[in-house]
Design a protein around this motif. Structure first.
Motif, PDB file in Angstrom:
ATOM      1  N   LEU A 113      19.799  22.295   4.197  1.00 38.27           N
ATOM      2  CA  LEU A 113      18.759  21.283   4.363  1.00 38.27           C
ATOM      3  C   LEU A 113      19.133  19.953   3.736  1.00 38.27           C
ATOM      4  O   LEU A 113      18.803  18.891   4.261  1.00 38.27           O
ATOM      5  N   ASP A 114      19.870  19.999   2.604  1.00 38.63           N
ATOM      6  CA  ASP A 114      20.237  18.754   1.924  1.00 38.63           C
ATOM      7  C   ASP A 114      21.508  18.130   2.497  1.00 38.63           C
ATOM      8  O   ASP A 114      21.960  17.080   2.031  1.00 38.63           O
ATOM      9  N   GLY A 115      22.100  18.775   3.517  1.00 36.31           N
ATOM     10  CA  GLY A 115      23.309  18.245   4.131  1.00 36.31           C
ATOM     11  C   GLY A 115      24.588  18.896   3.638  1.00 36.31           C
ATOM     12  O   GLY A 115      25.667  18.602   4.151  1.00 36.31           O
ATOM     13  N   SER A 116      24.507  19.767   2.654  1.00 31.76           N
ATOM     14  CA  SER A 116      25.712  20.415   2.117  1.00 31.76           C
ATOM     15  C   SER A 116      26.100  21.624   2.962  1.00 31.76           C
ATOM     16  O   SER A 116      25.308  22.125   3.760  1.00 31.76           O
ATOM     17  N   PHE A 117      27.345  22.081   2.776  1.00 23.41           N
ATOM     18  CA  PHE A 117      27.870  23.248   3.494  1.00 23.41           C
ATOM     19  C   PHE A 117      28.485  24.215   2.492  1.00 23.41           C
ATOM     20  O   PHE A 117      29.051  23.797   1.471  1.00 23.41           O
ATOM     21  N   LYS A 118      28.393  25.491   2.797  1.00 22.69           N
ATOM     22  CA  LYS A 118      29.089  26.503   2.005  1.00 22.69           C
ATOM     23  C   LYS A 118      30.451  26.788   2.634  1.00 22.69           C
ATOM     24  O   LYS A 118      30.685  26.500   3.801  1.00 22.69           O
ATOM     25  N   LEU A 119      31.345  27.353   1.826  1.00 18.49           N
ATOM     26  CA  LEU A 119      32.656  27.752   2.329  1.00 18.49           C
ATOM     27  C   LEU A 119      32.499  29.058   3.099  1.00 18.49           C
ATOM     28  O   LEU A 119      32.139  30.085   2.529  1.00 18.49           O
ATOM     29  N   THR A 120      32.752  29.030   4.406  1.00 26.23           N
ATOM     30  CA  THR A 120      32.561  30.205   5.260  1.00 26.23           C
ATOM     31  C   THR A 120      33.813  30.467   6.077  1.00 26.23           C
ATOM     32  O   THR A 120      34.701  29.615   6.204  1.00 26.23           O
ATOM     33  N   SER A 121      33.871  31.643   6.671  1.00 24.60           N
ATOM     34  CA  SER A 121      35.010  31.997   7.516  1.00 24.60           C
ATOM     35  C   SER A 121      35.069  31.101   8.750  1.00 24.60           C
ATOM     36  O   SER A 121      36.157  30.784   9.239  1.00 24.60           O
ATOM     37  N   GLN A 122      33.903  30.676   9.275  1.00 25.57           N
ATOM     38  CA  GLN A 122      33.910  29.776  10.438  1.00 25.57           C
ATOM     39  C   GLN A 122      34.547  28.441  10.076  1.00 25.57           C
ATOM     40  O   GLN A 122      35.326  27.879  10.847  1.00 25.57           O
ATOM     41  N   LEU A 123      34.230  27.940   8.897  1.00 25.27           N
ATOM     42  CA  LEU A 123      34.817  26.679   8.442  1.00 25.27           C
ATOM     43  C   LEU A 123      36.326  26.822   8.326  1.00 25.27           C
ATOM     44  O   LEU A 123      37.090  25.922   8.700  1.00 25.27           O
ATOM     45  N   ALA A 124      36.767  27.966   7.804  1.00 23.28           N
ATOM     46  CA  ALA A 124      38.208  28.219   7.672  1.00 23.28           C
ATOM     47  C   ALA A 124      38.870  28.284   9.055  1.00 23.28           C
ATOM     48  O   ALA A 124      39.921  27.672   9.279  1.00 23.28           O
TER      49      ALA A 124
END
Length: 805
Positions: free
Chosen positions: A700-711
């Motif tokens: 919601l605040d615009g941040s992202f977590k480190l995920t397998s999709q991002l990788a």
């Protein structure tokens, strides 16, 4: 003067719709569709060829759709050497003239508007071997968004759900115009379209059909690839031009009066943004939304939620035969609620039965009693009580703006457009296969646009000397159209200026266009007449409900006759008087031309049958109306990937009962066909990486977590990314992993999805705001963005060297 709305001229028609019925030969033999689209204005010709192949006199009745805001302006009948120009008459008079002509043994032809987007042609008293060619001409104003232009020609009269609250009279009226449905007709449809734009055509495609097109600068010729296609989905043509339409004001004389069309593209910034918004999501979970439609809605709603801001207030209402609200009352959006609601949205199903939109809309009055709200509606709009729903929209337009999404292959333009129009909202139509995220973000941009109040147009003449149509909502960077008619003897001179003004809470705006006089102002004049009729009918909804006074009807009829334009109170009528020796003496028999259902609708009903009757033995009984062959029906089922590798069964009577529940008439007859569903010829296709899919992982605040999709999208392993995170320099108190993941997501979107910037712009703005005060740097002290750019540029160069580039 360059304008997207310009003059046009008619083109020749082509033929191409064929159908036959087993019990009686279907009298409709051919239908041809051709158009000439010049800028936003297009003139289309629809030809229907009827022939009586029986040994008795018949009356052929055919129900068909046209664009909701089109102007039907011509009705010509050709039979043998006789050519008859249909004339506009008051609706009841036209019906009476039609019946009287048939009673006298003559031939009669009636074109009637059943809904603003549904028409019925009646070809009465066709004698044996007689051929009748009906030509219907209509004007179409295309939808536009900047350089994008969208042309939609409906081909489906979709089955409508009758509300439980519908009156007996309305139910009988709906039954009267309900067509006979054919489960798998063998019609063929051809289309011929010429497009001429004011600037070069840079892109032309169709999400609905395979098309062949020849583009030469500003001109394009478009045809369907297949010689003949089944009319089981709307025809959608999308194109882009090298330049957006420039400001213009076209003026000219028609019917002894000057008519003016104003075209502008206002641009203004959100100078005073609200602290929070109140948003209501209305999600259609009725049975007709099953399949691709509900799947698209899941993605759209989640993207909407992630595009909202903290402290926005929202409610979600799911509706079908009944409705249910997700929360007892609207809630403030937080990250925790976002994650919880996203999980619910991903699992919604189209399993709530019929389509009762009105009670769901009425519930908003309880949820937001003292607050204005924006309503985001997802529906196919397949209901029969459109007038009641539009009446609600008119009466609540002071507190609710509806931003509607028409979902599927045959969404109801009348309902979806009308609800947005009457509440000063906007509409997007989503055809299967189209990118939904673009349309969702475009609607959010409109919602973010400050409401422009005190909107006025200075036409440069006295107010008493002109009659304008309603002023549409003004959205930033979107084409604005308005049309007016001047009194007799009043003219606008070449080069004079027309000025549009308005203001937000703390800033005033103005735009203007210079008048150009043109000889052929007919498109603008007909557009004025259609919009004026629309304004009068929708104003009547507000003042008198669904009733129309004699005074209102008289005004509608006067405009309709003056411009030769069909309306709710008028019809086209044509009569062929026969010589005494040629008059018929036997009564003619009624023949209803069957209307095709969409293939995906048929399969959804088959799937519903499979679920309900799966306990029976391995035999599936299905019968076909019309001349559907076993191979054709089998093809529909085998090629559908959603049907499991099983053989299914159900009794004919059970299927009839189910079909009648949805459509109000019997489909299945005596003959049955067995199908083995074990075949499956699906082919796997490997899609290119979709970087915009990252938007569904934004917090919601615009941040992202480190995920397998991002990788995966970055081309790195999770281990490689974690090693990179170990190298960054972070001040105490800052989570270097989340800052790194957010920077990487922004980098990938900007680097690899720049052509879809409109989709991710709002979310990336939130991401950059969130990153602005995070003290996390690259190993050399530079910004993470620069560091990432160097790393990924190096990877690309290394890969090129390895491949010998």
């Amino acid at each position: 003067m360059t304008s997207l709305f310009n003059t046009f001229k008619p083109t020749k028609s082509l033929s191409g719709l064929f159908s036959a019925e087993k019990e009686h030969p279907i009298p409709l033999k051919e239908v041809s569709l051709s158009g000439f689209q010049q800028g936003l204005a297009g003139e289309w010709s629809l030809k229907q060829t009827f022939q009586n192949s029986e040994d008795k006199n018949i009356e052929a009745v055919y129900l068909f759709p046209l664009p909701e805001e089109s102007s039907v302006v011509g009705f010509k009948i050709t039979t043998g050497e006789n050519v008859i120009e249909g004339v506009i008459d008051e609706r009841e008079n036209a019906f009476g003239r039609y019946d009287n002509a048939i009673a006298k043994g003559d031939a009669a032809f009636l074109l009637d508007q059943e809904r603003p987007n549904v028409f019925q042609i009646s070809v009465g008293n066709i004698i044996q071997n007689q051929e009748v060619i009906i030509e219907i001409k209509f004007l179409l104003i295309a939808k536009t968004h900047g350089r994008e232009i969208r042309i939609l020609i409906p081909t489906i009269v979709f089955p409508r759900y009758d509300s439980e609250s519908i009156s007996r009279n309305d139910f009988r009226e709906n039954e009267r115009i309900r067509p006979q449905y054919d489960s798998s007709v063998t019609y063929g449809l051809k289309m011929d379209l010429t497009i001429l734009m004011p600037s070069a055509i840079s892109k032309l495609e169709s999400p609905s059909h395979q098309i062949s097109c020849k583009i030469n600068g500003m001109k394009a010729l478009v045809m369907l690839v297949e010689k003949s296609v089944v009319p089981d989905r709307d025809i959608v043509i999308c194109l882009e031009t090298s330049e957006a339409g420039l400001p213009s004001a076209l003026a000219g004389s028609f019917k002894g009066r000057d008519h003016i069309l104003l075209q502008l593209m206002p641009e203004f910034k959100n100078s005073c943004e609200r602290k929070h918004r109140s948003i209501a999501f209305l999600i259609d979970c009725s049975g007709s939304m099953e399949g691709d439609s509900i799947s698209e809605v899941r993605k759209a709603v989640e993207l909407c939620l992630r595009s909202m801001k903290q402290n926005d207030v929202f409610q979600i209402v799911f509706f079908g035969s009944t409705f249910t609200s997700l929360f007892p009352k609207p809630v403030v959006l937080t990250q925790e609620i976002l994650e919880e609601v996203s999980g619910i949205i991903r699992n919604i199903k189209a399993d709530l039965g019929g389509t009762e939109i009105l009670p769901a809309l009425e519930s908003l009055e309880e949820h937001f009693p003292d607050d204005k709200c924006d309503v985001i509606l997802f529906t196919d709009g397949h209901v029969s009580n459109e007038k009641d729903i539009l009446e609600w929209g008119v009466k609540n337009s002071h507190k609710c703006r509806v931003f509607s999404f028409g979902i599927g292959k045959g969404a109801s333009e009348y309902l979806v457009n009308g609800l947005a129009r009457t509440t000063n909202g906007a509409t997007e139509f989503v055809f299967p296969g189209e990118r939904l995220d673009t349309k969702v973000l475009r609607q959010f941009n409109r919602m973010n646009t400050p409401v422009l109040s005190d909107v006025k147009i200075d036409w440069g003449i006295e107010k008493d000397s002109l009659e304008s149509c309603s002023i549409q909502p003004v959205f930033s960077e979107e084409v604005f159209l308005c049309v007016a008619r001047l009194s007799i003897g009043t003219k606008l001179s070449e080069g004079s200026r027309i000025r549009l003004t308005g203001k937000t809470s703390n800033e005033a705006f103005a735009w203007e266009a210079k008048v150009t006089r043109i000889k052929n102002i007919r498109p603008a004049a007909l557009y004025w007449a259609r919009k004026k009729i629309q304004d009068i009918e929708e104003k009547t909804l507000k003042n008198e409900g669904s009733r129309q006074s004699d005074k209102v009807n008289s005004k509608l009829l006067r405009i309709s006759r003056e411009y030769g334009l069909i309306s709710s109170v008028s019809s086209f009528i044509g009569v062929l008087k026969r010589a005494c020796a040629e008059k018929t003496t036997e009564p003619c028999e009624l023949r209803k031309v069957p209307v095709a259902l969409t293939n995906d609708l048929i399969v959804r009903k088959l799937e519903d049958c499979r679920r309900r009757f799966s306990s029976e033995k391995i035999h599936f009984c299905m019968s076909i109306v019309g001349n559907n062959s076993p191979k054709q029906a089998e093809k529909i089922i085998i090629e559908n990937p959603k049907i499991e590798n099983k053989v299914v069964t159900a009794g004919k009577s059970a299927l009839n009962c189910l079909y009648k529940t949805f459509f109000g008439n019997d489909l299945f007859k005596d003959k049955s066909i067995s199908f083995d569903f074990s075949k499956n010829n699906n082919s796997e296709t490997k899609d290119l990486p979709d970087f915009t899919s990252l938007l569904h992982e934004a917090r919601l605040d615009g941040s992202f977590k480190l995920t397998s999709q991002l990788a995966d999208l970055s081309g790195k392993t999770m281990e490689e990314l974690k090693n990179m995170i170990l190298q960054v320099r972070a001040h105490p108190g800052f989570d270097s992993e989340i800052v790194f993941a957010t920077s990487l997501a922004v980098f990938l979107l900007q680097k690899h999805a720049s052509e879809h910037e409109a989709n991710w712009k709002k979310i990336v703005e939130k991401s950059l705001d969130w990153l602005s005060d995070k003290q996390v740097y690259a190993p050399d002290g530079s910004s993470l963005h620069i560091w990432l750019e160097k790393i990924f540029l190096k990877s690309v160069l290394s890969e090129g060297e390895a491949n010998g580039s």
